[in-house]
Design an enzyme around this catalytic site. Structure first.
Site, PDB file in Angstrom:
ATOM      1  N   GLY A 149       2.251  -5.144  -2.556  1.00  0.00           N
ATOM      2  CA  GLY A 149       1.617  -4.075  -1.769  1.00  0.00           C
ATOM      3  C   GLY A 149       0.281  -3.682  -2.376  1.00  0.00           C
ATOM      4  O   GLY A 149      -0.230  -2.585  -2.140  1.00  0.00           O
ATOM      5  N   ALA A 150      -0.321  -4.600  -3.145  1.00  0.00           N
ATOM      6  CA  ALA A 150      -1.539  -4.279  -3.902  1.00  0.00           C
ATOM      7  C   ALA A 150      -2.797  -4.368  -3.054  1.00  0.00           C
ATOM      8  O   ALA A 150      -3.898  -4.172  -3.560  1.00  0.00           O
ATOM      9  CB  ALA A 150      -1.652  -5.215  -5.108  1.00  0.00           C
ATOM     10  N   SER A 151      -2.664  -4.674  -1.769  1.00  0.00           N
ATOM     11  CA  SER A 151      -3.865  -4.841  -0.941  1.00  0.00           C
ATOM     12  C   SER A 151      -4.496  -3.517  -0.544  1.00  0.00           C
ATOM     13  O   SER A 151      -5.649  -3.486  -0.145  1.00  0.00           O
ATOM     14  CB  SER A 151      -3.530  -5.653   0.315  1.00  0.00           C
ATOM     15  OG  SER A 151      -2.482  -5.049   1.046  1.00  0.00           O
ATOM     16  N   ASP A 209       4.590 -12.956   1.170  1.00  0.00           N
ATOM     17  CA  ASP A 209       5.394 -12.113   2.058  1.00  0.00           C
ATOM     18  C   ASP A 209       6.675 -11.763   1.299  1.00  0.00           C
ATOM     19  O   ASP A 209       7.487 -12.653   1.013  1.00  0.00           O
ATOM     20  CB  ASP A 209       5.714 -12.873   3.358  1.00  0.00           C
ATOM     21  CG  ASP A 209       6.407 -11.979   4.386  1.00  0.00           C
ATOM     22  OD1 ASP A 209       7.144 -11.045   3.975  1.00  0.00           O
ATOM     23  OD2 ASP A 209       6.212 -12.202   5.598  1.00  0.00           O
ATOM     24  N   VAL A 210       6.860 -10.484   0.978  1.00  0.00           N
ATOM     25  CA  VAL A 210       7.995 -10.093   0.128  1.00  0.00           C
ATOM     26  C   VAL A 210       9.347 -10.330   0.794  1.00  0.00           C
ATOM     27  O   VAL A 210      10.383 -10.301   0.129  1.00  0.00           O
ATOM     28  CB  VAL A 210       7.906  -8.615  -0.328  1.00  0.00           C
ATOM     29  CG1 VAL A 210       6.684  -8.366  -1.177  1.00  0.00           C
ATOM     30  CG2 VAL A 210       7.968  -7.645   0.855  1.00  0.00           C
ATOM     31  N   TYR A 265      13.808   3.841   8.152  1.00  0.00           N
ATOM     32  CA  TYR A 265      12.997   3.917   6.923  1.00  0.00           C
ATOM     33  C   TYR A 265      13.805   4.615   5.811  1.00  0.00           C
ATOM     34  O   TYR A 265      13.840   4.155   4.669  1.00  0.00           O
ATOM     35  CB  TYR A 265      11.713   4.680   7.244  1.00  0.00           C
ATOM     36  CG  TYR A 265      10.740   4.798   6.107  1.00  0.00           C
ATOM     37  CD1 TYR A 265       9.919   3.732   5.754  1.00  0.00           C
ATOM     38  CD2 TYR A 265      10.617   5.983   5.384  1.00  0.00           C
ATOM     39  CE1 TYR A 265       9.005   3.847   4.708  1.00  0.00           C
ATOM     40  CE2 TYR A 265       9.708   6.100   4.349  1.00  0.00           C
ATOM     41  CZ  TYR A 265       8.903   5.032   4.014  1.00  0.00           C
ATOM     42  OH  TYR A 265       8.000   5.146   2.984  1.00  0.00           O
ATOM     43  N   ALA A 279      17.024   4.826   5.501  1.00  0.00           N
ATOM     44  CA  ALA A 279      18.104   3.959   5.038  1.00  0.00           C
ATOM     45  C   ALA A 279      17.569   2.937   4.044  1.00  0.00           C
ATOM     46  O   ALA A 279      18.182   2.667   3.005  1.00  0.00           O
ATOM     47  CB  ALA A 279      18.751   3.251   6.229  1.00  0.00           C
ATOM     48  N   LYS A 304      14.932   3.216   2.080  1.00  0.00           N
ATOM     49  CA  LYS A 304      14.496   3.850   0.837  1.00  0.00           C
ATOM     50  C   LYS A 304      15.672   4.448   0.062  1.00  0.00           C
ATOM     51  O   LYS A 304      15.686   4.424  -1.170  1.00  0.00           O
ATOM     52  CB  LYS A 304      13.432   4.912   1.139  1.00  0.00           C
ATOM     53  CG  LYS A 304      12.138   4.323   1.725  1.00  0.00           C
ATOM     54  CD  LYS A 304      11.497   3.314   0.767  1.00  0.00           C
ATOM     55  CE  LYS A 304      10.124   2.890   1.224  1.00  0.00           C
ATOM     56  NZ  LYS A 304       9.423   2.046   0.239  1.00  0.00           N
TER      57      LYS A 304
HETATM   58  N1  LIG Z   1       1.998   6.943   1.898  1.00  0.00           N
HETATM   59  C1  LIG Z   1       3.077   7.707   1.831  1.00  0.00           C
HETATM   60  O1  LIG Z   1       3.061   8.872   2.223  1.00  0.00           O
HETATM   61  C2  LIG Z   1       4.346   7.138   1.239  1.00  0.00           C
HETATM   62  C3  LIG Z   1       5.387   8.046   0.990  1.00  0.00           C
HETATM   63  C4  LIG Z   1       6.556   7.557   0.445  1.00  0.00           C
HETATM   64  C5  LIG Z   1       6.700   6.227   0.141  1.00  0.00           C
HETATM   65  N2  LIG Z   1       5.668   5.363   0.405  1.00  0.00           N
HETATM   66  C6  LIG Z   1       5.879   3.965   0.056  1.00  0.00           C
HETATM   67  O2  LIG Z   1       4.832   3.530  -0.777  1.00  0.00           O
HETATM   68  C7  LIG Z   1       4.644   2.116  -0.614  1.00  0.00           C
HETATM   69  C8  LIG Z   1       3.183   1.841  -0.349  1.00  0.00           C
HETATM   70  O3  LIG Z   1       2.825   2.449   0.894  1.00  0.00           O
HETATM   71  P1  LIG Z   1       1.323   2.888   1.226  1.00  0.00           P
HETATM   72  O4  LIG Z   1       1.370   4.319   1.573  1.00  0.00           O
HETATM   73  O5  LIG Z   1       0.438   2.390   0.165  1.00  0.00           O
HETATM   74  O6  LIG Z   1       1.136   2.110   2.617  1.00  0.00           O
HETATM   75  P2  LIG Z   1       0.046   1.033   3.090  1.00  0.00           P
HETATM   76  O7  LIG Z   1      -1.301   1.479   2.707  1.00  0.00           O
HETATM   77  O8  LIG Z   1       0.361   0.780   4.512  1.00  0.00           O
HETATM   78  O9  LIG Z   1       0.412  -0.228   2.197  1.00  0.00           O
HETATM   79  C9  LIG Z   1       1.561  -0.991   2.460  1.00  0.00           C
HETATM   80  C10 LIG Z   1       1.467  -2.234   1.629  1.00  0.00           C
HETATM   81  O10 LIG Z   1       2.629  -3.035   1.856  1.00  0.00           O
HETATM   82  C11 LIG Z   1       2.192  -4.378   2.080  1.00  0.00           C
HETATM   83  N3  LIG Z   1       3.177  -5.093   2.897  1.00  0.00           N
HETATM   84  C12 LIG Z   1       3.696  -4.731   4.100  1.00  0.00           C
HETATM   85  N4  LIG Z   1       4.532  -5.679   4.543  1.00  0.00           N
HETATM   86  C13 LIG Z   1       4.541  -6.664   3.598  1.00  0.00           C
HETATM   87  C14 LIG Z   1       5.196  -7.911   3.492  1.00  0.00           C
HETATM   88  N5  LIG Z   1       6.064  -8.352   4.429  1.00  0.00           N
HETATM   89  N6  LIG Z   1       4.964  -8.664   2.395  1.00  0.00           N
HETATM   90  C15 LIG Z   1       4.109  -8.244   1.442  1.00  0.00           C
HETATM   91  N7  LIG Z   1       3.478  -7.076   1.481  1.00  0.00           N
HETATM   92  C16 LIG Z   1       3.675  -6.292   2.561  1.00  0.00           C
HETATM   93  C17 LIG Z   1       0.838  -4.229   2.764  1.00  0.00           C
HETATM   94  O11 LIG Z   1       0.039  -5.368   2.578  1.00  0.00           O
HETATM   95  P3  LIG Z   1      -0.241  -6.518   3.664  1.00  0.00           P
HETATM   96  O12 LIG Z   1      -0.346  -5.862   5.000  1.00  0.00           O
HETATM   97  O13 LIG Z   1      -1.507  -7.117   3.148  1.00  0.00           O
HETATM   98  O14 LIG Z   1       0.911  -7.453   3.549  1.00  0.00           O
HETATM   99  C18 LIG Z   1       0.250  -3.071   1.966  1.00  0.00           C
HETATM  100  O15 LIG Z   1      -0.319  -3.527   0.763  1.00  0.00           O
HETATM  101  C19 LIG Z   1       5.566   1.699   0.532  1.00  0.00           C
HETATM  102  O16 LIG Z   1       6.753   1.158   0.009  1.00  0.00           O
HETATM  103  C20 LIG Z   1       5.847   3.013   1.241  1.00  0.00           C
HETATM  104  O17 LIG Z   1       7.054   2.983   1.944  1.00  0.00           O
HETATM  105  C21 LIG Z   1       4.484   5.781   0.944  1.00  0.00           C
END
Ligand SMILES: NC(=O)c1ccc[n+]([C@@H]2O[C@H](COP(=O)([O-])OP(=O)(O)OC[C@H]3O[C@@H](n4cnc5c(N)ncnc54)[C@H](OP(=O)(O)O)[C@@H]3O)[C@@H](O)[C@H]2O)c1
Length: 253
Positions: A16-18, A66-67, A158, A160, A162
């Site tokens: 998710g480093a993108s 792809d994870v 979601y 479930a 987490k």
């Molecule tokens: N933002 C919040 O409020 C929040 C709150 C609680 C928890 N989280 C958790 O924090 C984590 C990061 O979320 P974020 O807020 O940074 O969201 P984000 O900006 O949408 O980033 C999501 C990341 O997941 C990657 N991803 C999605 N599907 C993937 C796949 N099949 N294989 C590999 N990579 C995949 C995306 O990269 P690509 O599209 O390049 O694959 C992207 O880097 C997630 O697990 C999210 O559930 C976020």
């Protein structure tokens, strides 16, 4: 005391480093001295993260992954060890959210969320297992969510996934304790990222969501950095099986 937070000579894989929290955590680990392997599906975005890591003076490798696909996670781990020489830390931040009333949610959507958020975490841990257990050391940091612990309409799938990450983290921590591998999780509250920017742009929704948060604000992505460094570093060697809520008090209210 601050020496215990240094990661010089260590190598981390961050999924998710993108963008979003994953990118922020990759940069924090690099700032603390780690070299990083950057994974997700989007190569150009990973390359941007890599430039930012290199500007901090650390090595970065971009490995599109792809994870959801175990073989790709095995390749990620193998290439990281080959290109960066070792592997000490796994941070699993890849995730997706889909807000929909359960009565309208398509079964394929349920599977996509579970596959990415929960099976993705399993795939990461399974892929590092052999190396961490043989080395008798390793740090796993899984990214859960406050919504794995508190309910919100529209988020059942979601939640479930987490909640599964939180339970998985506890069970694996106990299983791997004898190998000196620490397994912890971070449960973020609301941080504005691509995942939810549209919702937070709507003043009414923003107000509704922040009503649940005692600190009455969203997190800044850089605020997750010190916590992931702590959980990836020797400073947390006596901590395992924990989920730390970084949520402005949301889970406490
Ligand atoms: N933002 C919040 O409020 C929040 C709150 C609680 C928890 N989280 C958790 O924090 C984590 C990061 O979320 P974020 O807020 O940074 O969201 P984000 O900006 O949408 O980033 C999501 C990341 O997941 C990657 N991803 C999605 N599907 C993937 C796949 N099949 N294989 C590999 N990579 C995949 C995306 O990269 P690509 O599209 O390049 O694959 C992207 O880097 C997630 O697990 C999210 O559930 C976020």
């Amino acid at each position: 005391m601050l020496e215990a937070l240094r990661l010089d000579g260590r190598v981390a894989v961050v999924t998710g480093a993108s963008r979003g929290l994953g990118r922020a955590m990759a940069l924090a680990l690099a700032e603390s001295g780690a070299d990083v392997a950057l994974a997700s599906r989007s190569k150009p975005d990973l390359e941007e993260t890599a430039h930012q890591v290199e500007r901090l003076g650390r090595r970065a490798v971009v490995i599109p992954t792809d994870v959801r696909v175990f073989a790709e996670m095995e390749t990620l781990v193998g290439q990281t060890r080959q290109l960066l020489g070792r592997l000490d830390i796994l941070v699993s931040s890849s995730g997706v959210a889909q807000v929909a009333p359960l009565a309208e949610m398509r079964p394929e959507e349920w599977l996509r969320i579970l596959d990415t958020n929960l099976t993705g975490v399993f795939n990461g841990c399974r892929a590092v297992a052999r190396h961490f257990l043989a080395a008798r050391s390793g740090k796993v940091v899984n990214i859960a969510s406050v919504l794995g612990a508190v309910g919100l309409p529209g988020y059942a799938a979601y939640a479930a996934s987490k909640g599964g990450v939180i339970a998985f983290t506890k069970a694996l921590a106990v299983e791997w304790a004898r190998y000196n591998v620490q397994v912890n999780a971070i449960a973020p509250g609301w941080f504005v990222t691509d995942m939810n920017a549209e919702a937070f742009a709507d003043e009414k929704i923003r107000e509704r969501l922040l009503r649940d948060v005692p600190l009455r604000r969203t997190g800044r992505v850089e605020e997750i950095g010190p916590l992931v460094v702590y959980l990836a570093s020797p400073a947390s060697d006596f901590m395992t099986g924990q989920t730390i809520f970084l949520d402005g008090g949301h889970s406490a209210a």
